[in-house]
Design an enzyme around this catalytic site. Structure first.
Site, PDB file in Angstrom:
ATOM      1  CB  SER A 131     -14.423  -4.065 -15.144  1.00  0.00           C
ATOM      2  OG  SER A 131     -13.918  -3.838 -13.857  1.00  0.00           O
ATOM      3  CG  ASP A 176      -2.784   1.019 -10.209  1.00  0.00           C
ATOM      4  OD1 ASP A 176      -2.608   1.895  -9.352  1.00  0.00           O
ATOM      5  OD2 ASP A 176      -3.133  -0.135  -9.944  1.00  0.00           O
ATOM      6  NE  ARG A 211      12.528  13.640  11.113  1.00  0.00           N
ATOM      7  CZ  ARG A 211      11.611  14.248  11.872  1.00  0.00           C
ATOM      8  NH1 ARG A 211      10.569  14.812  11.338  1.00  0.00           N
ATOM      9  NH2 ARG A 211      11.772  14.267  13.181  1.00  0.00           N
ATOM     10  N   GLY A 219       0.125   0.893  -6.835  1.00  0.00           N
ATOM     11  CA  GLY A 219       0.636   0.291  -8.053  1.00  0.00           C
ATOM     12  C   GLY A 219       1.156  -1.102  -7.725  1.00  0.00           C
ATOM     13  NE  ARG A 220      -3.110  -5.229  -6.303  1.00  0.00           N
ATOM     14  CZ  ARG A 220      -4.367  -4.918  -6.016  1.00  0.00           C
ATOM     15  NH1 ARG A 220      -4.728  -4.751  -4.766  1.00  0.00           N
ATOM     16  NH2 ARG A 220      -5.269  -4.794  -6.951  1.00  0.00           N
ATOM     17  NE  ARG A 302      11.054   9.940  11.896  1.00  0.00           N
ATOM     18  CZ  ARG A 302      10.751  10.769  12.877  1.00  0.00           C
ATOM     19  NH1 ARG A 302       9.544  11.261  12.986  1.00  0.00           N
ATOM     20  NH2 ARG A 302      11.675  11.090  13.766  1.00  0.00           N
ATOM     21  CD  GLN A 310      -1.254   6.631  -3.792  1.00  0.00           C
ATOM     22  OE1 GLN A 310      -0.557   6.420  -4.758  1.00  0.00           O
ATOM     23  NE2 GLN A 310      -1.262   5.811  -2.742  1.00  0.00           N
TER      24      GLN A 310
END
Length: 791
Positions: A131, A176, A211, A219-220, A302, A310
């Site tokens: 942007s 991010d 577990r 966060g790509r 799991r 988020q």
């Protein structure tokens, strides 16, 4: 608090301030673009109110750049009341969209025409790097677009001259925290709140069933959220795009998990950034990790993918204050801009508002991606900035214990003690110190129940596994007391001798500071105190000299903000009601002032800014005026010790009497709930990092030639570790004495007082606002050798 000037600098009066910064005849457009983030509304509110305040017209541009291209009813003038009650709302009320049209020149031509019709030549863009890059292209093309419009006869030459250039200021709204140059982007802290709430909840169920949980966070291209949440919850393993695991990680991870189980740890938590990759740039997915754990170890495993949770929810106190400060700063930057000024972003460095050249930041952000694509992962981590690198190193030191055979013994014993009132985040600080101490080869001793317990011999060695799971616990597990050591000096010295303690780490508030002074004064008499001693500030009041922040204040601030949100809701329902809320803090007004800023209060009474009956009267008048508008409610915060005679009851009675027939009044004392609760992500992190740093200082001191046996008598061996402006500093208590008001237990100078006018402006009072240091653009330089204070 009325019309008279309230600026911290008596020279700059309100009138002079407005002359310097007149917005008369100017029009500002504000838009949110790209993915939404909590806190965007706080930024929009600050831009609108500050703009109106200095006499400019402010326009909402709905649906991001799409609204700018479509024009018409998408661009609407905003007034003071249009941004009321949005501070506590997540997302963005003016909408955001990804826009293809704006990417083409004809789209930008339409946009320019729409802005010109309203005379808008100042743009405030809240969004991510895409942007902001778009806004900069638009700014560069502006004069060309105007000429084209003139040729097409859509505008006349006069308008071309009058609106010859476009000013652009950006604020980064992105959960991010992936933008270089800014310590924190708007929304990051709130996203961490959501993640930590989920982790805390999952931990209890995982504990019940033994577990393993694999948690996938957003966060790509940036692992900030994954890294910080791993640090904040003590995760067993973390996967980041910037720092892929070494070859053979599958085996290493399984060994680590089974070792933890062998240490009686009932659960394992693995955090994965959605963009996690291995060294060959192949994706590592949460499902793959689950398969691996199940087939190799046979653990019940799991996967939980957090997804858009988020981005949602109410913004945290930190994000509201950050966004409000940036919004005001953005308006100031627009009004000071000239045709030569490059587009800038307003950002936070430490706790200073700064302006940085937009394109340099964008370029650096793109460099990180490039480094990752080219598998230069070391460079990628460095380009992310010192704070990211520090987080990564701290995480590694605290998560993975070397076998005893590989740790070089220092033959030193270090004591850790909590002093003062409990503060959320103390346990995270103890955990970090214990683990760094053990990794540095020391024996670490926990002292229970403050100096009193120390004197009684409540001292016990504490191990690596003993502090597992402590980061998320509120209060103080070691126990803490306000008692000062003066009465017990003999006994404490004897205990230091018995346990052979070579250094002391004190975690606490103002009492800890006083205690440190007393111990250092007793050095002549008791040689046992001639050891390195360091204090880490932890108190909700945030009143420790030598530090701008203390552990626990952020959690308390969130408690206050949440409560105020609920109270405002109740007041909105009943209409014409004013709430008076009393906060903690001793004589320090930090919680009241920052709480007021984060909750959108009408006034905050604090000790540091004396007030009299005339101020109270002007507040009542202000609220009476406010009741005539559509916003028929009021919120007033009062610090518990702001005035001996103007008590909460007195103010409540005065308001009730004066407001008769106009509004009614209610009061609320928040009390000890401000000291409790699970620590916020900020406090967990801050506690972990600052305490780890304090233990490193101790190790360095003890490694000095003849460190262990020698007596430490110099001033620089008794320090407070704190954040000052932008750096982490160790300051000798002897020097801090000069900066302390001992009667009122506060530092003589407090940085947050310069945010007072901000709160008043946003509540429609006249106040002069100190513009950030000379309002200059800062160069983007790699940080020097000093330590960055970012969290």
């Amino acid at each position: 608090m009325g019309d008279h000037d309230v600026s911290p600098n008596p020279k700059g009066s309100f009138r002079k301030f407005l002359e310097q910064l007149s917005g008369a005849g100017k029009a500002i457009g504000v838009l949110t673009s790209g993915g939404d983030a909590q806190g965007m509304n706080a930024a929009v509110r600050a831009v609108v109110r500050m703009g109106i305040y200095v006499g400019a017209k402010v326009y909402f541009i709905y649906e991001g750049y799409q609204g700018m291209v479509d024009g018409g009813s998408n661009i609407v003038e905003a007034d003071w009341e249009s941004v009321s009650s949005i501070l506590q709302v997540g997302g963005t009320i003016i909408g955001s969209a990804r826009c293809k049209d704006f990417r083409s020149r004809e789209g930008r031509l339409k946009a320019a025409h729409n802005l010109l019709q309203l005379g808008i030549t100042n743009l405030c863009v809240i969004g991510g790097d895409g942007s902001l890059t778009g806004a900069n292209i638009f700014r560069k093309e502006w004069s060309g677009l105007l000429e084209e419009l003139a040729r097409e006869g859509k505008i006349n030459t006069e308008e071309v001259q009058k609106h010859g250039y476009l000013n652009v200021v950006g604020m980064v709204g992105s959960i991010d925290n992936d933008f270089c140059g800014t310590d924190m982007t708007i929304g990051t802290d709130s996203a961490l709140h959501r993640i930590i709430e989920v982790v805390d909840a999952i931990m209890t169920t995982a504990q019940s069933h033994q577990r393993t949980f694999v948690l996938e966070v957003m966060g790509r291209h940036c692992g900030y959220l994954a890294l910080v949440s791993a640090l904040a919850c003590g995760a067993d393993w973390v996967f980041l795009p910037e720092s892929p695991p070494e070859e053979g990680w599958q085996e290493n991870m399984c060994i680590k998990l089974s070792e933890n189980r062998a240490r009686k740890k009932r659960l394992n938590i693995i955090i994965v950034a959605e963009g996690a990759i291995d060294t060959q740039n192949k994706a590592i997915t949460s499902e793959q990790i689950k398969e691996l754990v199940v087939t190799q170890l046979g653990y019940d495993t799991r996967v939980t993918i957090l997804g858009h949770v988020q981005r949602g929810g109410t913004p945290s106190a930190f994000d509201r204050i950050l966004a409000s400060r940036m919004g005001v700063e953005a308006v100031v930057a627009l009004l000071q801009a000239t045709p030569e000024t490059p587009a800038c972003v307003v950002s936070l460095s430490g706790n200073q508002a700064v302006r940085l050249p937009l394109m340099e930041c964008v370029q650096m952000t793109q460099e990180v991606q490039k480094a990752m694509d080219e598998r230069r992962f070391k460079d990628a981590v460095q380009l992310r900035g010192r704070s990211f690198e520090n987080n990564l190193n701290t995480y590694k030191r605290l998560a993975i214990k070397l076998p005893d055979s590989q740790i070089r013994k220092s033959n030193c014993n270090v004591g850790i003690v909590n002093v003062g009132a409990p503060a959320a985040g103390m346990n995270a600080a103890v955990r970090a110190a214990v683990r760094v101490g053990i990794a540095d080869g020391h024996k670490v001793f926990a002292v229970y129940d403050g100096f009193e317990g120390f004197a009684k011999g409540q001292v016990k060695e504490i191990g690596w596994a003993d502090v597992g799971g402590w980061t998320g616990q509120g209060g103080s597990i070691l126990g803490t007391k306000r008692t000062l050591p003066r009465k017990y000096l003999e006994d404490i010295a004897a205990q230091m001798h018995t346990h052979g303690i070579n250094a002391l780490l004190i975690i606490g508030g103002f009492e800890a500071y006083l205690g440190l002074l007393e111990l250092s004064a007793a050095r002549e008499k008791h040689k046992e105190f001639c050891v390195p001693m360091v204090m880490v500030p932890a108190t909700v009041s945030n009143n420790v000299p030598g530090s701008d922040f203390s552990i626990g204040a952020d959690t308390a601030l969130n408690t206050i903000t949440d409560t105020c949100d609920r109270i405002k809701q109740s007041a909105s329902g009943t209409k014409r009601r004013v709430f008076i809320i009393e906060t903690m803090g001793g004589y320090c007004g930090y919680l009241a002032n920052m709480g007021a800023l984060a909750a959108g209060a009408d006034a905050a009474y604090i000790f540091e800014e004396p007030f009299d009956i005339r101020d109270l009267q002007s507040n009542v008048e202000h609220l009476t005026e406010k009741m005539k508008t559509t916003i028929q409610r009021g919120l007033v915060l009062r610090n518990e010790s702001c005035s001996e005679n103007y008590t909460t009851d007195f103010i409540y009675q005065l308001y009730s009497e004066e407001g008769k027939g106009v509004f009614d009044c209610r009061k609320n004392v928040l009390g000890h709930m401000q000291q409790g609760g699970a620590p916020s992500p900020f406090d967990r992190n801050f506690g972990t990092k600052i305490s780890a740093r304090a233990m490193q200082w101790i190790s360095t001191k003890l490694k000095e030639p003849a460190g262990r046996g020698k007596r430490f008598v110099s001033d620089d061996s008794v320090c407070v570790l704190g954040i000052s402006k932008r750096n982490l500093l160790f300051q000798p208590v002897a020097e801090l004495k000069e900066e302390t008001d001992f009667v009122h237990r506060i530092p003589k100078e407090q940085w947050w007082l310069k945010l007072r006018p901000l709160m008043k402006i946003l509540a429609k009072y006249k106040a002069s606002f100190e513009v950030s240091d000379a309002g200059q653009l800062e160069p983007m330089q790699p940080r020097g050798p000093e330590e960055p204070a970012t969290i």
